[in-house]
Write an enzyme that holds these catalytic residues in place. Structure first.
Site, PDB file in Angstrom:
ATOM      1  N   HIS A 210       2.634   3.855  21.159  1.00 37.76           N
ATOM      2  CA  HIS A 210       2.350   4.693  19.984  1.00 37.76           C
ATOM      3  C   HIS A 210       0.864   5.041  19.996  1.00 37.76           C
ATOM      4  O   HIS A 210       0.070   4.477  19.269  1.00 37.76           O
ATOM      5  CB  HIS A 210       2.721   3.913  18.723  1.00 37.76           C
ATOM      6  CG  HIS A 210       2.555   4.707  17.462  1.00 37.76           C
ATOM      7  ND1 HIS A 210       3.074   5.958  17.281  1.00 37.76           N
ATOM      8  CD2 HIS A 210       1.921   4.408  16.300  1.00 37.76           C
ATOM      9  CE1 HIS A 210       2.771   6.396  16.070  1.00 37.76           C
ATOM     10  NE2 HIS A 210       2.062   5.468  15.450  1.00 37.76           N
TER      11      HIS A 210
ATOM     12  N   GLY B  21       0.828  -1.212   0.000  1.00 32.63           N
ATOM     13  CA  GLY B  21       0.000   0.000   0.000  1.00 32.63           C
ATOM     14  C   GLY B  21       0.852   1.247   0.000  1.00 32.63           C
ATOM     15  O   GLY B  21       1.939   1.277  -0.597  1.00 32.63           O
TER      16      GLY B  21
ATOM     17  N   ARG C 154      -6.014   4.573  16.617  1.00 33.15           N
ATOM     18  CA  ARG C 154      -5.205   3.427  16.179  1.00 33.15           C
ATOM     19  C   ARG C 154      -5.795   2.133  16.745  1.00 33.15           C
ATOM     20  O   ARG C 154      -5.771   1.092  16.102  1.00 33.15           O
ATOM     21  CB  ARG C 154      -3.759   3.590  16.645  1.00 33.15           C
ATOM     22  CG  ARG C 154      -3.051   4.762  15.999  1.00 33.15           C
ATOM     23  CD  ARG C 154      -1.622   4.887  16.499  1.00 33.15           C
ATOM     24  NE  ARG C 154      -0.917   6.004  15.884  1.00 33.15           N
ATOM     25  CZ  ARG C 154      -0.903   7.251  16.364  1.00 33.15           C
ATOM     26  NH1 ARG C 154      -1.551   7.533  17.472  1.00 33.15           N
ATOM     27  NH2 ARG C 154      -0.238   8.201  15.736  1.00 33.15           N
TER      28      ARG C 154
ATOM     29  N   ILE D 277       2.521   2.877   2.514  1.00 30.10           N
ATOM     30  CA  ILE D 277       3.846   2.804   3.154  1.00 30.10           C
ATOM     31  C   ILE D 277       4.710   1.770   2.432  1.00 30.10           C
ATOM     32  O   ILE D 277       5.892   2.009   2.183  1.00 30.10           O
ATOM     33  CB  ILE D 277       3.758   2.458   4.661  1.00 30.10           C
ATOM     34  CG1 ILE D 277       2.849   3.455   5.384  1.00 30.10           C
ATOM     35  CG2 ILE D 277       5.160   2.489   5.294  1.00 30.10           C
ATOM     36  CD1 ILE D 277       2.712   3.219   6.877  1.00 30.10           C
TER      37      ILE D 277
HETATM   38  N1  LIG Z   1       3.782   2.639  13.273  1.00 32.38           N
HETATM   39  C1  LIG Z   1       3.542   3.823  12.758  1.00 32.38           C
HETATM   40  O1  LIG Z   1       4.114   4.817  13.193  1.00 32.38           O
HETATM   41  C2  LIG Z   1       2.583   3.964  11.611  1.00 32.38           C
HETATM   42  C3  LIG Z   1       2.497   5.166  10.891  1.00 32.38           C
HETATM   43  C4  LIG Z   1       1.596   5.250   9.825  1.00 32.38           C
HETATM   44  C5  LIG Z   1       0.779   4.156   9.511  1.00 32.38           C
HETATM   45  N2  LIG Z   1       0.875   3.017  10.236  1.00 32.38           N
HETATM   46  C6  LIG Z   1       0.070   1.827   9.947  1.00 32.38           C
HETATM   47  O2  LIG Z   1       0.655   1.116   8.856  1.00 32.38           O
HETATM   48  C7  LIG Z   1      -0.345   0.316   8.231  1.00 32.38           C
HETATM   49  C8  LIG Z   1      -0.279   0.482   6.713  1.00 32.38           C
HETATM   50  O3  LIG Z   1      -0.608   1.796   6.337  1.00 32.38           O
HETATM   51  P1  LIG Z   1      -0.746   2.169   4.781  1.00 32.38           P
HETATM   52  O4  LIG Z   1      -1.061   3.623   4.740  1.00 32.38           O
HETATM   53  O5  LIG Z   1       0.394   1.635   4.002  1.00 32.38           O
HETATM   54  O6  LIG Z   1      -2.072   1.335   4.409  1.00 32.38           O
HETATM   55  P2  LIG Z   1      -2.556   0.866   2.941  1.00 32.38           P
HETATM   56  O7  LIG Z   1      -4.006   0.549   3.064  1.00 32.38           O
HETATM   57  O8  LIG Z   1      -2.131   1.852   1.930  1.00 32.38           O
HETATM   58  O9  LIG Z   1      -1.727  -0.486   2.707  1.00 32.38           O
HETATM   59  C9  LIG Z   1      -1.949  -1.637   3.434  1.00 32.38           C
HETATM   60  C10 LIG Z   1      -1.763  -2.807   2.487  1.00 32.38           C
HETATM   61  O10 LIG Z   1      -1.808  -4.019   3.257  1.00 32.38           O
HETATM   62  C11 LIG Z   1      -2.371  -4.997   2.389  1.00 32.38           C
HETATM   63  N3  LIG Z   1      -2.809  -6.176   3.124  1.00 32.38           N
HETATM   64  C12 LIG Z   1      -3.970  -6.393   3.786  1.00 32.38           C
HETATM   65  N4  LIG Z   1      -3.981  -7.633   4.295  1.00 32.38           N
HETATM   66  C13 LIG Z   1      -2.803  -8.219   3.978  1.00 32.38           C
HETATM   67  C14 LIG Z   1      -2.214  -9.492   4.215  1.00 32.38           C
HETATM   68  N5  LIG Z   1      -2.864 -10.431   4.923  1.00 32.38           N
HETATM   69  N6  LIG Z   1      -0.991  -9.742   3.711  1.00 32.38           N
HETATM   70  C15 LIG Z   1      -0.344  -8.806   3.002  1.00 32.38           C
HETATM   71  N7  LIG Z   1      -0.828  -7.587   2.732  1.00 32.38           N
HETATM   72  C16 LIG Z   1      -2.060  -7.292   3.211  1.00 32.38           C
HETATM   73  C17 LIG Z   1      -3.507  -4.250   1.704  1.00 32.38           C
HETATM   74  O11 LIG Z   1      -3.973  -4.933   0.542  1.00 32.38           O
HETATM   75  C18 LIG Z   1      -2.835  -2.914   1.405  1.00 32.38           C
HETATM   76  O12 LIG Z   1      -2.222  -2.913   0.118  1.00 32.38           O
HETATM   77  C19 LIG Z   1      -1.671   0.730   8.865  1.00 32.38           C
HETATM   78  O13 LIG Z   1      -2.017  -0.193   9.874  1.00 32.38           O
HETATM   79  C20 LIG Z   1      -1.345   2.082   9.488  1.00 32.38           C
HETATM   80  O14 LIG Z   1      -2.200   2.412  10.572  1.00 32.38           O
HETATM   81  C21 LIG Z   1       1.761   2.904  11.273  1.00 32.38           C
END
Ligand SMILES: NC(=O)c1ccc[n+]([C@@H]2O[C@H](COP(=O)([O-])OP(=O)(O)OC[C@H]3O[C@@H](n4cnc5c(N)ncnc54)[C@H](O)[C@@H]3O)[C@@H](O)[C@H]2O)c1
Length: 312
Positions: free
Chosen positions: A179, A13, A92, A15
């Site tokens: 977090h 996705g 979150r 990130i």
């Molecule tokens: N830790 C942090 O500081 C921080 C910061 C920002 C976002 N996040 C988190 O990171 C995560 C990803 O964010 P994003 O913006 O990239 O989301 P996004 O929706 O753009 O991407 C997530 C991807 O995961 C894929 N996915 C779903 N189930 C899956 C599986 N079983 N196996 C493999 N891939 C799978 C989806 O198809 C999608 O492409 C979210 O949970 C978000 O809250 C964390």
């Protein structure tokens, strides 16, 4: 000659795509961008686009999109961003039940295909997800770590730099704890090129900056309807680099605590050293009474979240 390193990004996705872009640009190694079968086209498309970009920007690594776990065998580093991100109005913690199942499935597969890897978890709610990753994989705790503190600290440092009107690189600050809203921006160690920040910024402005930092993720979500991804990806890449090149960076990361900071069997943001062995050291720092109390509150909130996850 040493073999080329292999990095797997689980979740292609926002990130995941940016992680692949940064890893390629830095030539950290070959990159596998993994997603579920329904989204494998997206993973493959992003991979091809990024590989073609190498010809313009002058990097040369192999980048592949896949939904096959077997392709990830032998990965040196795995960065997990799979799951759903926040939408406006969501915390979150609202993501817990959906993302926990996803992380469990990923952990089962990583255990099978790359048992020696270094895992960086990014998916939210972060502390519960990284805890689950360690529990299900059974990997040693130095090899499973969560990314949050570097991002929260970057937000804190930016706001402090803008307030003091100084270069961002001169501001050093750390955000510890879970977090979430209970995160702990540690003012007692915050300096602008060695000068304690309290000498340069008034207490009420510092308080406003702390509050903005705690809401730093939500501020982005509110603006664009989904989570931040450039800075989160840069933070995870900083951790991956420190591991791959044995840089021994001292970074705030969610690490497994077994007695440190009075916590047992808990992942939470603390200063750690990351080198070739993973989390090589958890650094214990003196905190003032207020910060200690905030860290205890944060640990209690993380514990509650983990326990809610165990009931699912
Ligand atoms: N830790 C942090 O500081 C921080 C910061 C920002 C976002 N996040 C988190 O990171 C995560 C990803 O964010 P994003 O913006 O990239 O989301 P996004 O929706 O753009 O991407 C997530 C991807 O995961 C894929 N996915 C779903 N189930 C899956 C599986 N079983 N196996 C493999 N891939 C799978 C989806 O198809 C999608 O492409 C979210 O949970 C978000 O809250 C964390």
């Amino acid at each position: 000659m040493a073999a080329r390193k292999k990095l797997a990004m689980i979740g292609a996705g926002n990130i995941g795509g940016e992680l692949a872009a940064q890893a390629a640009r830095l030539e950290l190694g070959d990159v596998y961008l993994f997603d579920i079968p329904d989204k494998v086209g997206v993973a493959q498309g992003k991979a091809l686009d990024l590989e073609q970009r190498g010809s313009i920007l002058g990097y040369d690594v192999n980048i592949r999109g896949t939904s096959s776990w077997e392709d990830l065998a032998g990965s040196d580093v795995v960065i997990v961003t799979a799951g759903v991100p926040r939408r406006p109005g969501m915390s979150r913690d609202d993501l817990l039940s959906i993302n926990l199942k996803i992380v469990r499935d990923i952990a089962e597969n990583l255990k099978r295909v790359c048992p020696e890897t270094f895992v960086i978890v990014v998916s939210n709610p972060l502390d519960a997800m990284v805890h689950e990753m360690k529990k299900v994989t059974g990997f040693p705790s130095p090899k499973v770590v969560g990314m949050a503190g570097i991002l929260d600290s970057a937000r804190f440092q930016l706001f402090l730099a803008r307030e003091a009107n100084v270069a961002m690189t001169d501001v050093r600050a750390m955000v510890l704890g879970g977090h979430g809203e209970t995160m702990v921006p540690v003012l007692s160690y915050c300096t602008i090129n060695g000068i304690p920040v309290r000498q340069l910024i008034t207490q009420d402005r510092l308080q406003a900056i702390i509050e903005r930092t705690r809401e730093g993720g939500a501020e982005v979500v509110k603006l664009m309807g989904s989570s931040a991804f450039y800075a989160p990806a840069a933070a995870a890449i900083q951790m991956a680099r420190s591991y791959l090149f044995d840089e021994k960076r001292l970074l705030p990361c969610a690490a497994y605590l077994d007695g440190e900071y009075g916590c047992h069997d808990l992942y939470m943001g603390v200063p750690v050293v990351i080198g070739a062995n993973g989390v090589e050291k958890i650094v214990i720092i003196e905190l003032d009474a207020t910060e200690k109390q905030m860290l205890r509150n944060s640990a209690a909130a993380v514990r509650e979240l983990i326990e809610a996850g165990q009931r699912l």
